[in-house]
Design an enzyme around this catalytic site. Sequence first.
Site, PDB file in Angstrom:
ATOM      1  N   CYS A  12       0.476  -1.013  -0.116  1.00 44.63           N
ATOM      2  CA  CYS A  12       0.522   0.150  -0.484  1.00 44.63           C
ATOM      3  C   CYS A  12       0.374   1.736  -0.517  1.00 44.63           C
ATOM      4  O   CYS A  12       2.094   0.736   0.509  1.00 44.63           O
ATOM      5  CB  CYS A  12      -0.673   0.242   1.194  1.00 44.63           C
ATOM      6  SG  CYS A  12      -0.153   0.419   2.536  1.00 44.63           S
ATOM      7  N   ASP A  38       5.566 -31.703   1.753  1.00 39.77           N
ATOM      8  CA  ASP A  38       6.352 -32.250   2.890  1.00 39.77           C
ATOM      9  C   ASP A  38       6.244 -31.630   4.143  1.00 39.77           C
ATOM     10  O   ASP A  38       5.612 -30.257   4.597  1.00 39.77           O
ATOM     11  CB  ASP A  38       7.469 -31.360   1.888  1.00 39.77           C
ATOM     12  CG  ASP A  38       8.933 -31.369   2.748  1.00 39.77           C
ATOM     13  OD1 ASP A  38       9.099 -32.300   2.779  1.00 39.77           O
ATOM     14  OD2 ASP A  38      10.018 -30.515   2.505  1.00 39.77           O
ATOM     15  N   ASP A  42       9.836 -28.644  -0.499  1.00 39.72           N
ATOM     16  CA  ASP A  42      10.944 -27.733  -0.890  1.00 39.72           C
ATOM     17  C   ASP A  42      12.261 -27.943  -1.247  1.00 39.72           C
ATOM     18  O   ASP A  42      13.260 -27.215  -1.721  1.00 39.72           O
ATOM     19  CB  ASP A  42      11.134 -26.854   0.029  1.00 39.72           C
ATOM     20  CG  ASP A  42      11.581 -27.164   1.494  1.00 39.72           C
ATOM     21  OD1 ASP A  42      11.308 -28.300   1.566  1.00 39.72           O
ATOM     22  OD2 ASP A  42      12.461 -26.699   1.975  1.00 39.72           O
TER      23      ASP A  42
END
Lengths: 53, 732
Positions: free
Chosen positions: B48, B450, B630
């Site tokens: 913002c 995971d 990941d």
Amino acid sequence: MDVLTMLIPVSLGLGAIGLTAFVWALRTHQFEDPHGDGERFLSTRWDDEPRPD
Amino acid sequence: MTDLSAGYAPRISACPACEAAPLAQRVASRAEAPANAALILSLPTAHCALCITQVEDALTAHPGVRSARVNLTLRRVTVDAPGLSADDLIPVLAGIGYEAHELDPGALAATTADRVGRDLLMRIGVSGFAMMNIMILSVAVWSGAEAATRDLFHWISGAIALPTVAFCGQPFFASAWTSLKARRLGMDVPISLALILASAISVFETAHSGHHAYFDAATMLCFFLLIGRYLDYRTRAIARSAAAELTALEVPRAILLRDGVEETVPVADLRPGDLIRVRPGGRIPADGEITEGASEIDRALLTGETLPVPARPGMILSAGEVNLTGPLVIRVTAAGRDSSLARLTALVEAAESARGRYTSLAERASRGYSPAVHALAFASFAGWFWASGDLRLAVNIAAAVLIITCPCALGLAVPAVATSASGRLFRRGLLIKDGTALERLAEVDTVVFDKTGTLTMGQPQLVRADLPQELRPVALALAEASSHPLARALAVGMEGVEPAALERVTERPGQGVEALWQGQRVRLGRADWLGAADDEGGAMLSSWLAIDGQRPFRLEFTDRLRPGAGECVARLRAEGRRVILLSGDRPAAVAHLADELGISEWHAGISPTGKADLVGRLSDEGARVLMVGDGLNDTAALARAHASISPASALDAARVASDMVLTGKDLLPVAEAVAVAERATRRIRENFAISFGYNVVAVPIALAGFATPLIAALAMSISSITVTLNALRLNR
């Protein structure tokens, strides 16, 4: 109908001015951060003096 | 891929690795180039006006910074700070609560000087200008201009339209030509045909003082189709810059020891037999064997194991593991191209072949479209020529059919929805790398997570320290001396305590830290080093503190949950999806986490191929699996799954193999992405229905020979606008 000889060039000329303005804005990178520009307007920073850059 | 790939399916490339790998090498080859004056940092959490001011003020206030400018659309800040590096500025932003990552300005240059996008915008501008001017003249003709006036207006329209079509139609002509050369009928063939035929017939009609000229339709066609093309291009450009940004996040370099002299080189230049040094905290750049040094190795990204492994000379290490406590010298056994990169390419190829089988909705919708349009236009020409024997009339009607069926709405239907959905997800911190990812994500019914690094942060947190008060300062002082993750977690957990004064602090790599405190030897480290009995099967990680001659104290740690993990799992389950937890870690640790998150189905101690097999088995049973992971151990499973997501902290191999990447720390956008994807697919189907509906109404009119330029203009603009508005509803 003689007025057409004047009105048609005038209307084309006005459109061409708009097109030139758009091309200029495009060339000067004014469409790179539309979201940011919309938000920046809300901030009171640089309201009194222009940003020095 | 079908013939549509040229125009409609927004894929980043045939193979993401081909784009990422050379980029990574280009990045690495500039390793030694002097620091560029302009730094680019990514700001995934800025959103913002206040963020802009805070970031710019904080950076400008930092000594040495000349100027800083935030780009909120791309979530980046460009800083002009000669002599400073990103490492100086990231803490400044972290101090005011903004996550920031360094981006490589060179790798991003291609996306900033975005010529194709500006070229398309220029063509949109020109065709918009032409369309509006011709429309003014056309209104006069439609309202009943006669004879010489009508001819004059048609000539002026033609003078504007012909150059416009020649200039703005180029993207369509070029792509139609390519697909014709490859003997296929793409969407652009009927488009180009309609443009050329409409212009030609209008010139002919004007020259013979005809009633109808389609100059306005030709320019309008250009205008709407170019908008669709631009939206499509932008979605792809964002995906491409996302790929570039991710590559830029991690610059693969290694410290090569040449006759004892250290030299920084790109990982791609390493050869087997080279000696490399890996500092504590650094990632192992290539597979190799330890020749010198002792340390501990974090293998979480490769195996999912949270417990560090002690490392001694002779041990074999793989690329991607993290060296924790002591410096190591490694003899390279397999360098970049042979080891990790080859593995990565093989995995990505597997992913591509699996995904290549997926046909997107746009492809399915338009596979029958081009032949149908050509057949319809030809049939109307033949029918009218046979019925009336009037060639001019027959060509006129065939042109009207082509113009009315031209896929203005169809060309906008998918890009408008994709732009709107990916924009929404981008604002929530999710980058979409593949064009069909949203559609695949919408079909997901099973979500596989995971554990380490995905549901958890992969960073330990102190949970229990049964220490006497007077030992707390000692523990803190010892912890501050080490960069081991457990020591760092201990230091964070002891906040508010004044560190004790220690003497002769030494770190014993692979063991722990020792020092003298009031003349006594104090040690912090592994259980076996301190002679304590540890139960490694427990759910907790542990470290021990001992004063010589006293019983050691146990310190317990747990892996911290990723923010939003609990809520994400809860939402997915509430939507009726099956949630599974897979991990290579110890059963006790996995069970503890599964219990905490309310996941009833979990598997521990799974090998990387085991993960892929399990995902494969689920797919064979008919489940549509979303894999969230990941590590390198997840890569095969990510590639095998129907759709996949990996966090930004993931290993590059995992990020390349997955369709979507989370830019922030929060996991909640995963649940949201599935919901948005479902809504987006519904909108795409609605849009197809709308444009099909318009054709059902307008085509019979054209076939019957009642189509006037006014009807063509109305049908085209109303359908395009409805489709766009329907897509924009996603943004609410």
